[in-house]
Design a protein around this motif. Structure first.
Motif, mmCIF file in Angstrom:
data_model
loop_
_atom_site.group_PDB
_atom_site.id
_atom_site.type_symbol
_atom_site.label_atom_id
_atom_site.label_comp_id
_atom_site.label_asym_id
_atom_site.label_seq_id
_atom_site.Cartn_x
_atom_site.Cartn_y
_atom_site.Cartn_z
ATOM 1 N N LYS A 155 45.965 18.311 33.644
ATOM 2 C CA LYS A 155 44.722 18.897 34.134
ATOM 3 C C LYS A 155 43.901 19.415 32.948
ATOM 4 N N PHE A 156 42.584 19.252 33.055
ATOM 5 C CA PHE A 156 41.708 19.636 31.962
ATOM 6 C C PHE A 156 40.524 20.464 32.476
ATOM 7 N N THR A 157 39.923 21.171 31.557
ATOM 8 C CA THR A 157 38.664 21.864 31.824
ATOM 9 C C THR A 157 37.644 21.360 30.812
ATOM 10 N N ALA A 171 44.799 30.157 34.533
ATOM 11 C CA ALA A 171 45.932 30.546 35.381
ATOM 12 C C ALA A 171 45.890 29.729 36.664
ATOM 13 N N PRO A 172 47.069 29.492 37.292
ATOM 14 C CA PRO A 172 47.086 28.751 38.561
ATOM 15 C C PRO A 172 46.318 29.512 39.640
ATOM 16 N N CYS A 173 45.620 28.767 40.473
ATOM 17 C CA CYS A 173 44.864 29.388 41.564
ATOM 18 C C CYS A 173 45.530 29.152 42.917
ATOM 19 N N ASN A 174 46.395 28.132 42.995
ATOM 20 C CA ASN A 174 47.116 27.828 44.234
ATOM 21 C C ASN A 174 46.174 27.685 45.438
ATOM 22 N N GLY A 175 45.096 26.971 45.206
ATOM 23 C CA GLY A 175 44.165 26.686 46.294
ATOM 24 C C GLY A 175 43.137 27.761 46.547
ATOM 25 N N ARG A 213 36.384 20.051 25.536
ATOM 26 C CA ARG A 213 37.440 19.910 26.551
ATOM 27 C C ARG A 213 38.611 20.810 26.197
ATOM 28 N N VAL A 214 39.241 21.360 27.244
ATOM 29 C CA VAL A 214 40.394 22.242 27.069
ATOM 30 C C VAL A 214 41.545 21.701 27.907
ATOM 31 N N ASP A 215 42.715 21.559 27.295
ATOM 32 C CA ASP A 215 43.919 21.210 28.052
ATOM 33 C C ASP A 215 44.348 22.456 28.814
ATOM 34 N N ASN A 216 44.565 22.325 30.122
ATOM 35 C CA ASN A 216 44.863 23.496 30.938
ATOM 36 C C ASN A 216 46.227 24.110 30.649
ATOM 37 N N LYS A 217 47.000 23.516 29.737
ATOM 38 C CA LYS A 217 48.265 24.129 29.325
ATOM 39 C C LYS A 217 48.017 25.317 28.399
ATOM 40 N N ALA A 218 46.776 25.435 27.918
ATOM 41 C CA ALA A 218 46.430 26.577 27.069
ATOM 42 C C ALA A 218 46.383 27.855 27.916
ATOM 43 N N VAL A 234 39.619 30.205 34.919
ATOM 44 C CA VAL A 234 39.558 28.859 35.487
ATOM 45 C C VAL A 234 40.941 28.507 36.010
ATOM 46 N N CYS A 235 40.946 27.637 36.999
ATOM 47 C CA CYS A 235 42.214 27.280 37.639
ATOM 48 C C CYS A 235 42.986 26.292 36.770
ATOM 49 N N GLY A 236 44.206 26.656 36.405
ATOM 50 C CA GLY A 236 45.018 25.781 35.577
ATOM 51 C C GLY A 236 45.598 24.608 36.336
ATOM 52 N N ASP A 237 45.608 24.686 37.669
ATOM 53 C CA ASP A 237 46.206 23.618 38.471
ATOM 54 C C ASP A 237 45.180 22.658 39.051
ATOM 55 N N THR A 238 43.950 22.729 38.584
ATOM 56 C CA THR A 238 42.915 21.758 38.984
ATOM 57 C C THR A 238 42.128 21.344 37.751
ATOM 58 N N ASN A 239 41.460 20.206 37.845
ATOM 59 C CA ASN A 239 40.462 19.861 36.834
ATOM 60 C C ASN A 239 39.217 20.706 37.097
ATOM 61 N N ASN A 240 38.531 21.087 36.033
ATOM 62 C CA ASN A 240 37.353 21.948 36.167
ATOM 63 C C ASN A 240 36.252 21.492 35.211
ATOM 64 N N ILE A 241 35.019 21.782 35.594
ATOM 65 C CA ILE A 241 33.887 21.585 34.688
ATOM 66 C C ILE A 241 33.153 22.919 34.577
ATOM 67 N N ILE A 242 32.921 23.350 33.362
ATOM 68 C CA ILE A 242 32.105 24.529 33.130
ATOM 69 C C ILE A 242 30.742 24.056 32.628
#
Length: 461
Positions: free
Chosen positions: A266-268, A425-429, A403-408, A437-445
């Motif tokens: 997952k990326f941001t 951090a994970p948002c769990n829906g 781009r940011v790898d969400n593992k950061a 930003v949600c670490g468990d989804t792809n995101n665009i800022i």
């Protein structure tokens, strides 16, 4: 008779000069000053007042586009949708007319070109759908966002073919004008050489941007590609290919490979719109009574763009050069711009002379009035000659990508001395908290820069 002639003269002058309100440079300047001062409420008031004053709504599509993007910046996505949809309906009509080969060369036969209803520039047509797609996405309506992204890309790809028909129609209009007055046609054609020479200087740097062809804006294709590819839709791959082919951005190429390999990571993504787009000015040629638009350079607000991830700084690269997007379209459309102006000038002259001549064969008061009106038309046409310099001023000059790898764990967007910090951090829906930003989804800022501030919006895909 003199009284009747005076009344008719005023009526014709009103027709030619335009009794209906047109978007004045002053109003656009006031809107622009408020918009870039990040005073979006004041900008909204300016655009709504302009719409109210425009009794015949000749400039309504432009003001609806401006106000719709401004509402998006304020986070008023429903209002933005409603306003942009009004602009889109007009732009869609113009687009379909162009597809049918219906050009409007000669539409400005009487008076200044700015009295013609605003048609919009083709990059504006595409961006209207693009911002409508974003509005739906931020409202959580992904289905309608998909529809608008599809319309955005479809329109972008069909414009090139449709434009060929418009060129053909304009050439036909120019041939009619040439047959009507060959000497004047030659004079006007030769007289535009100075305008062409100045534009050639403007376009002198375009040789290095050979990948920017047609009417493709890589920003539009890239965001559409991320939206579709993140949901497993293979259509996104085609959009990303288009974006990479034009932008040659390293991150876009890596994204393309990742999605083709069905990555689970997952990326941001950080998309920064900076500066102010190129706008239009006027190039007057008094010796031939002609005025044509010229491009004024866009303006950058900032110079350093980076994403700092867990303490490590990564410089952002260019995703879309709006200066080139606008210049390429303007360069491509020059035959139509010049053709319209020349055809219109010849038809205006013919109309005035025709009424003068006709008046000589009509007895009494009627003949004098007709002849007088012809004379007034010719005089007012000369006085009212002006280029159509209407156009948007809300879009950027450059778009940058990070781009940011969400593992950061955390990252910061750094733009000169401005910055915005985030944790991952994970948002769990659930919706992300402020500054997260949600670490468990792809995101665009999405970041829109202003001279002294930033507008930042985060979207989970």
């Amino acid at each position: 008779m003199r009284k009747l002639y005076g009344v008719c003269s005023v009526a014709v002058a009103g027709l030619i000069l335009g009794c209906a309100h047109t978007a004045s440079r002053g109003e656009l300047d006031r809107f622009q000053q408020a918009y870039y001062a990040k005073n979006h409420q004041q900008a909204d008031q300016v655009s709504k007042a302009a719409l109210k004053e425009d009794k015949k709504q000749k400039d309504a599509p432009l003001w609806n586009l401006e106000d719709g993007v401004n509402a998006f910046m304020m986070g008023q996505y429903k209002a933005s949708l409603d306003t942009l949809d009004k602009a889109n309906k007009t732009f869609d009509t113009n687009f379909k007319s162009m597809e049918k080969g219906i050009a409007k060369a000669g539409a400005a036969t009487l008076g200044s070109a700015i009295n013609v209803p605003y048609e919009g520039h083709m990059y504006e047509w595409t961006l209207t759908n693009y911002y409508m797609a974003l509005d739906y996405a931020f409202l959580g309506n992904k289905q309608d966002a998909r529809v608008e992204f599809n319309r955005t890309i479809d329109r972008e790809r069909r414009i090139k073919e449709a434009y060929k028909k418009q060129i053909k129609k304009t050439q036909e209009e120019m041939e009619k004008a040439k047959q009507k007055n060959g000497a004047m046609f030659s004079k006007l054609t030769a007289g535009t050489a100075g305008w062409q020479s100045e534009l050639d200087k403007t376009f002198s740097n375009l040789a290095q941007f050979k990948t920017y062809t047609g009417f493709i804006n890589p920003l539009v294709d890239y965001v559409s590609g991320l939206f579709f590819a993140s949901t497993g839709d293979s259509k996104g791959i085609d959009d990303l290919k288009e974006a990479y082919g034009v932008s040659q951005n390293k991150i876009v190429g890596e994204d393309l490979k990742n999605f083709m390999d069905h990555t689970k990571e997952k990326f941001t993504w950080v998309i920064v719109e900076d500066g102010k787009q190129p706008t239009l000015g006027e190039f007057k040629m008094p010796s031939i009574n002609l005025a044509l638009p010229k491009l004024k350079d866009g303006q950058a607000f900032h110079t350093n763009f980076s994403v700092v991830v867990d303490g490590k700084s990564e410089k952002m690269g260019v995703l879309s050069n709006f200066n080139v997007v606008v210049q390429k379209e303007f360069q491509t459309t020059l035959p139509v711009i010049r053709g319209r102006a020349i055809s219109s000038a010849i038809l205006k002259t013919a109309a005035g002379k025709g009424m003068e001549t006709a008046g000589q064969f009509v007895p009494g008061v009627g003949g004098a009035v007709t002849s007088g009106l012809g004379s007034v038309m010719r005089s007012v046409n000369k006085a009212s000659t002006a280029a159509d310099t209407r156009g948007s001023n809300v879009f950027p000059s450059m778009v940058y990508l990070g781009r940011v790898d969400n593992k950061a764990h955390k990252f910061s967007i750094q733009i000169d001395n401005l910055h915005q910090d985030f944790t991952i951090a994970p948002c769990n829906g659930k919706p992300a908290a402020a500054g997260q930003v949600c670490g468990d989804t792809n995101n665009i800022i999405f970041v829109r820069t202003f001279p002294n501030d930033l507008n930042v919006k985060s979207l989970s895909l």
